[in-house]
Design a protein around this motif. Structure first.
Motif, PDB file in Angstrom:
ATOM      1  N   GLY A 341     -10.330   1.589   5.335  1.00  0.00           N
ATOM      2  CA  GLY A 341      -8.930   1.959   5.200  1.00  0.00           C
ATOM      3  C   GLY A 341      -8.698   2.688   3.888  1.00  0.00           C
ATOM      4  O   GLY A 341      -9.558   2.714   3.006  1.00  0.00           O
ATOM      5  N   LEU A 342      -7.515   3.272   3.761  1.00  0.00           N
ATOM      6  CA  LEU A 342      -7.129   3.995   2.552  1.00  0.00           C
ATOM      7  C   LEU A 342      -5.787   3.472   2.070  1.00  0.00           C
ATOM      8  O   LEU A 342      -4.836   3.367   2.849  1.00  0.00           O
ATOM      9  CB  LEU A 342      -7.033   5.497   2.830  1.00  0.00           C
ATOM     10  CG  LEU A 342      -6.507   6.381   1.687  1.00  0.00           C
ATOM     11  CD1 LEU A 342      -7.434   6.311   0.474  1.00  0.00           C
ATOM     12  CD2 LEU A 342      -6.338   7.821   2.162  1.00  0.00           C
ATOM     13  N   ALA A 343      -5.709   3.136   0.786  1.00  0.00           N
ATOM     14  CA  ALA A 343      -4.461   2.684   0.168  1.00  0.00           C
ATOM     15  C   ALA A 343      -4.163   3.575  -1.030  1.00  0.00           C
ATOM     16  O   ALA A 343      -5.034   3.788  -1.876  1.00  0.00           O
ATOM     17  CB  ALA A 343      -4.559   1.225  -0.264  1.00  0.00           C
ATOM     18  N   ILE A 344      -2.934   4.106  -1.087  1.00  0.00           N
ATOM     19  CA  ILE A 344      -2.540   5.027  -2.157  1.00  0.00           C
ATOM     20  C   ILE A 344      -1.309   4.464  -2.856  1.00  0.00           C
ATOM     21  O   ILE A 344      -0.332   4.087  -2.201  1.00  0.00           O
ATOM     22  CB  ILE A 344      -2.231   6.432  -1.605  1.00  0.00           C
ATOM     23  CG1 ILE A 344      -3.452   6.995  -0.856  1.00  0.00           C
ATOM     24  CG2 ILE A 344      -1.826   7.379  -2.727  1.00  0.00           C
ATOM     25  CD1 ILE A 344      -3.177   8.292  -0.121  1.00  0.00           C
ATOM     26  N   CYS A 345      -1.348   4.402  -4.181  1.00  0.00           N
ATOM     27  CA  CYS A 345      -0.205   3.949  -4.975  1.00  0.00           C
ATOM     28  C   CYS A 345       0.394   5.132  -5.719  1.00  0.00           C
ATOM     29  O   CYS A 345      -0.336   5.863  -6.410  1.00  0.00           O
ATOM     30  CB  CYS A 345      -0.636   2.870  -5.982  1.00  0.00           C
ATOM     31  SG  CYS A 345      -1.258   1.366  -5.230  1.00  0.00           S
TER      32      CYS A 345
END
Length: 441
Positions: A341-345
């Motif tokens: 998965g990819l998580a962007i802040c």
């Protein structure tokens, strides 16, 4: 194989119909001990299959030992209505070849209708602490015959301020019961405070930590000057990233309501989910997302726990989570069950220190990323210029001290009047202390 766990044939049939072939790690660890009647304290990563781990022992007892005249035999507490509905639906599927009845009891539903369903005496109730407490206070429900108590996502319930409600409900349950507590982390500051009142001599099963929960998730940060630039960056990401479904997290309901329509006006298929929506609205939004009619969910932390939505491979934190634990639960909506998965802040200047603390908690540094054409002027905190020995750049400069000045003496007025005048010589004193007389000429 599930057959090796000595499950009832009707449960095996339901498991086969759901396409499960063999137990996950948490199910293999939990089920043998649960069948022995042990109280359990379990920590396992998101998407590991812990729902089946606590449902199967309850259903096994209900099928093997019929008790038609008893009251509710199993109670499962969850932090949110969405999770309660989800657990209840899974339980109904597992019990589809049995006569076991399951009832979700949550806020947002007509109280009288709910009370009428409770009178039908379901074997298993899945509910939220607040609504269950309300039924106990009104004497519309009792747990005098309870055999199983499960706290699912216990740390989340405590984070949401349900400690008093949880303890009120557990204290009202039959003392001779089997209890199981499931939490994302057993080191949560509040979990330890309630263990003695809920569990008896529990067995601990720890299969994950906050760090292992996010091993399959790539984490990135994009710096922004303000919320206006964040919104431009968010729109670009949702239009250009490859994903099946995405969840965007905000810290307030008002911001979720503002972002939703503005993103919809740009052609994005967006839905909004937060605690102010009533239950039918929330259920409708989740069904739209599951069915693929929308592919972006703007949500507050009501969706950060327990929601198992297939195909979520992108999580964007428009607002940074307020703690490391909360960050783990948010980004855990992607990368489930071993998938990537990819998580962007999106990070504003006032969120830099919080980002740094989350990185320390997770023992990793997030990948820095920029979007060409919509970069912000903010590049991180300015480094203070160090000098001398502290910076290791050279010799310490010696300070040039001025020579000490003589202290000023205050001049008296009478002294100033005598300036320029000749002073007379002092008269000599004789040995006897008297001035000698002057001789006459």
């Amino acid at each position: 194989m599930f057959e090796e766990l000595s499950l009832h044939e009707r449960l095996i049939k339901a498991i086969d119909s759901l396409g499960f072939t063999q137990p996950t790690d948490v199910q293999s660890a939990v089920l043998p001990l649960a069948f022995e009647g042990r109280d359990l304290m379990v920590s396992a990563e998101t998407g590991s299959g812990k729902t089946l781990a606590f449902l199967l022992p309850i259903l096994q007892r209900c099928v093997e030992q019929s008790a038609p005249r008893s009251g509710t035999r199993g109670l499962i507490l969850t932090p949110t209505r969405e999770l309660a509905e989800q657990v209840s639906a899974t339980c109904e599927k597992l019990a589809s070849f049995t006569r076991v009845n399951v009832l979700p009891v949550c806020g947002g539903e007509n109280y009288q209708n709910q009370t009428a369903k409770i009178r039908k005496n379901p074997e298993i109730i899945v509910g939220t602490p607040g609504r269950i407490k309300e039924h106990i206070e009104r004497n519309t429900i009792d747990f005098d015959d309870l055999e199983f108590l499960v706290l699912d996502e216990a740390d989340r319930m405590l984070d949401m301020g349900f400690r008093e409600e949880v303890l009120f409900v557990t204290d009202a349950c039959r003392k001779e019961r089997q209890s199981m507590l499931f939490s994302a982390t057993l080191t949560h500051r509040g979990v330890g405070d309630i263990l003695d009142r809920v569990l008896r001599d529990p067995e601990t099963i720890q299969l994950s930590t906050a760090q292992t929960e996010i091993e399959n998730i790539r984490q990135q940060v994009i710096l922004a000057d303000d919320a206006k630039l964040k919104e431009k960056q968010l729109a670009w990401l949702l239009k250009n990233e490859s994903y099946d479904k995405a969840i965007v997290f905000t810290n307030t309901r008002a911001l979720s309501d503002e972002l939703g329509p503005r993103l919809q006006s740009q052609g994005l298929r967006v839905g909004v989910l937060h605690g102010e929506l009533d239950q039918p609205q929330r259920t409708r939004i989740l069904n739209l997302l599951r069915d693929g009619r929308i592919n972006v969910l703007i949500a507050t932390d009501v969706a950060a726990r327990g929601l198992d939505i297939e195909g979520v491979d992108l999580v964007i934190n428009f607002d940074l989570a307020r703690s490391g634990d909360e960050h783990v639960h948010r980004v855990g909506r992607t990368g489930r069950a071993g998938r990537e998965g990819l998580a962007i802040c999106l990070i504003a200047p006032n969120e830099w220190n919080l980002k740094a603390s989350i990185e320390r908690y997770l023992k990793q540094t997030f990948e820095k990323r920029t979007i060409k054409g919509i970069e912000g002027g903010y590049t991180g905190p300015k480094k203070l210029k160090a000098s001398g020995k502290a910076a290791g750049t050279g010799k310490k400069k010696e300070s040039k001290k001025k020579p000490a000045e003589k202290p000023k003496v205050k001049k008296r007025l009478r002294d100033q009047k005598q300036v320029g005048k000749r002073r007379s010589k002092p008269t000599p004193i004789s040995d006897d202390g008297f001035a000698p007389l002057k001789k006459k000429q």
